[in-house]
Write a protein that holds these residues in place. Structure first.
Motif, short mmCIF file in Angstrom:
data_model
loop_
_atom_site.label_atom_id
_atom_site.label_comp_id
_atom_site.label_asym_id
_atom_site.label_seq_id
_atom_site.Cartn_x
_atom_site.Cartn_y
_atom_site.Cartn_z
N LEU A 171 -3.23 1.77 8.50
CA LEU A 171 -4.37 1.69 7.91
C LEU A 171 -4.55 2.73 6.76
CD1 LEU A 171 -7.24 0.35 7.45
CD2 LEU A 171 -7.94 2.11 9.04
N LEU A 172 -4.72 2.38 5.41
CA LEU A 172 -4.47 3.21 4.36
C LEU A 172 -5.80 2.98 3.48
CD1 LEU A 172 -2.98 4.74 1.98
CD2 LEU A 172 -1.88 2.63 1.37
N SER A 173 -6.55 3.96 3.43
CA SER A 173 -7.73 4.14 2.40
C SER A 173 -7.46 4.50 1.01
CB SER A 173 -8.98 4.67 2.98
OG SER A 173 -8.73 6.06 2.71
N SER A 174 -8.18 4.17 0.00
CA SER A 174 -8.24 4.40 -1.27
C SER A 174 -9.26 3.82 -1.98
CB SER A 174 -6.77 3.92 -1.78
OG SER A 174 -6.77 4.63 -3.16
N HIS A 175 -9.53 4.66 -3.22
CA HIS A 175 -10.59 3.90 -4.14
C HIS A 175 -9.68 3.38 -5.25
CE1 HIS A 175 -10.08 8.18 -5.36
NE2 HIS A 175 -10.33 7.72 -6.74
N LEU A 176 -8.43 3.37 -5.29
CA LEU A 176 -7.66 3.07 -6.41
C LEU A 176 -6.81 1.62 -5.89
CD1 LEU A 176 -5.95 6.11 -7.29
CD2 LEU A 176 -7.73 5.53 -8.22
N ARG A 214 2.01 -4.57 9.82
CA ARG A 214 1.13 -4.86 8.48
C ARG A 214 0.49 -3.55 7.95
NH1 ARG A 214 0.42 -10.19 7.26
NH2 ARG A 214 -1.53 -9.85 6.32
N VAL A 215 0.67 -3.39 6.65
CA VAL A 215 -0.23 -2.43 6.15
C VAL A 215 -1.67 -2.95 5.58
CG1 VAL A 215 -0.32 -0.79 3.97
CG2 VAL A 215 1.95 -1.18 5.20
N THR A 216 -2.56 -2.31 6.19
CA THR A 216 -3.97 -2.87 5.82
C THR A 216 -4.60 -1.95 4.93
OG1 THR A 216 -4.37 -3.89 7.83
CG2 THR A 216 -6.22 -3.60 6.63
N GLY A 217 -5.08 -2.15 3.64
CA GLY A 217 -5.74 -1.37 2.65
C GLY A 217 -7.00 -1.33 2.67
N PHE A 218 -7.67 -0.38 2.94
CA PHE A 218 -9.22 -0.17 3.17
C PHE A 218 -9.73 0.39 1.94
CE2 PHE A 218 -12.66 2.09 6.21
CZ PHE A 218 -13.44 0.71 6.02
N LEU A 219 -10.52 -0.44 0.96
CA LEU A 219 -10.86 -0.19 -0.16
C LEU A 219 -12.16 -0.04 -0.61
CD1 LEU A 219 -8.22 -2.66 -1.65
CD2 LEU A 219 -8.07 -0.13 -2.41
N GLY A 220 -12.69 0.76 -1.42
CA GLY A 220 -14.16 0.99 -1.72
C GLY A 220 -14.29 2.02 -2.65
N PRO A 221 -15.47 2.08 -3.55
CA PRO A 221 -15.74 3.28 -4.37
C PRO A 221 -15.99 4.41 -3.75
CG PRO A 221 -17.13 1.36 -4.76
CD PRO A 221 -16.45 1.07 -3.62
N ASN A 222 -15.98 5.68 -4.09
CA ASN A 222 -16.25 6.85 -3.64
C ASN A 222 -17.79 6.61 -2.72
OD1 ASN A 222 -13.97 8.26 -4.29
ND2 ASN A 222 -14.78 8.65 -6.24
N GLY A 223 -17.78 7.33 -1.71
CA GLY A 223 -19.19 7.16 -1.10
C GLY A 223 -19.48 5.82 -0.23
N ALA A 224 -18.31 4.88 -0.21
CA ALA A 224 -18.62 3.61 0.52
C ALA A 224 -18.68 3.39 1.84
CB ALA A 224 -17.65 2.31 -0.29
#
Length: 300
Positions: free
Chosen positions: A182-187, A28-38
């Motif tokens: 695990l893939l992080s992004s703010h987009l 699975r691809v897990t997206g780790f999302l949040g604003p800058n500085g989260a």
């Protein structure tokens, strides 16, 4: 598998990560999302031992990162594409990595081909790379040891649209072969297209997590926007089925799912020219749950 349990990181009186718990499953691809500085990058640094947790634990396939033998063969990491020695060439960076992991130099050529860095580009000094080229090199380095787990922080930064599409396909095929991503992004839009599960973080705390359908249910009840060749007749057909609607622009806003609208139109023999979801989407949910972390509309 990645397991994060009760991870907290404080700096004096500031809490960067606050009791974060989640799991990333193989395949699975897990997206780790949040604003800058989260708190995304801090959490990922804790995962790979670059920052110590104030409390809590992270294990990758049952072991803390520092206990994994030859970790590059098990965990591929990209946290900062610009964190390579600017005086080395791309080929030199990958060759050093391959030798440290006990891999043949032929693996370097395989990775350069995979990320579409040409032989001439591979010979150039990294200080002369564009951000997109650095990202491609960073992805090549993360994949060099053929790891079972990938931890990537903002890997699409600097990539052009074709590069972003290539990266999505690469990560999806990696997960399809049983890898954990695990893939992080703010987009949000970027991650939504590839992630099987999403974790939303704001001010260091998890505010929501689940697959797309679960998060959409949390965002609110189903609505649809529809335009047909006979909107009044469609509204009447929906009303007969107990479904409310009102005029919206050149069409109707319907308080039901797109499937319900489609079935009603089919039964009534009405041709639809446009049908789409009109309820609160993931972007609305994301902005709502992280509203107090946004600069826009929140004075300093």
């Amino acid at each position: 598998m990645i397991e994060v349990q009760g991870v907290t990181r404080t700096y004096g009186g500031f809490t960067a990560v606050d009791d974060v718990t989640f799991r990333c499953e193989p395949g699975r691809v897990t997206g780790f999302l949040g604003p800058n500085g989260a708190g995304k990058s801090t959490t990922m640094r804790i995962m790979v031992g670059l920052t110590a947790a104030t409390k809590g634990t992270v294990t990758i396939d049952g072991l803390p990162f520092h206990q994994i033998p030859n970790p590059g063969r098990h965990v591929g990491v990209l946290l900062d594409a610009s964190a390579q020695h600017g005086g080395r060439s791309g080929r030199e960076v990958l060759t050093l990595g391959a030798r440290m992991m006990g891999l043949p130099d032929s693996r370097v050529d395989e990775m350069l081909t995979l990320v579409s860095l040409t032989p001439s580009e591979a010979k150039r000094k990294i200080r002369n790379y564009s951000l997109g080229m650095k990202q491609r090199l960073g992805i090549a380095h993360a994949l060099l040891g053929d790891p079972k787990v990938l931890i990537l922080d903002e890997p699409a930064n600097g990539l052009d649209p074709a590069g972003i599409r290539w990266m999505r396909g690469l990560l999806k095929s990696y997960a399809d072969r049983g890898g954990t991503v695990l893939l992080s992004s703010h987009l949000l839009h970027e991650v939504e297209q590839v992630a099987d599960e999403m974790i939303l973080i704001g001010r260091g705390r998890i505010v929501a997590q689940g697959d797309r359908e679960t998060l959409l249910r949390q965002a609110g009840p189903s609505q649809a926007l529809v335009t047909s060749l006979d909107n009044p007749a469609l509204a009447a057909a929906l009303e007969a089925d107990g479904v409310a609607s009102e005029v919206a622009g050149t069409g109707l806003r319907v308080h039901a799912s797109t499937e319900t609208v489609g079935r009603a139109a089919l039964a009534a023999g009405i041709v639809l020219t446009d049908l789409r979801s009109g309820g609160a989407g993931l972007e609305d949910l994301f902005l709502e749950l992280t509203a107090d972390t946004q600069r826009e509309g929140n004075p300093a």
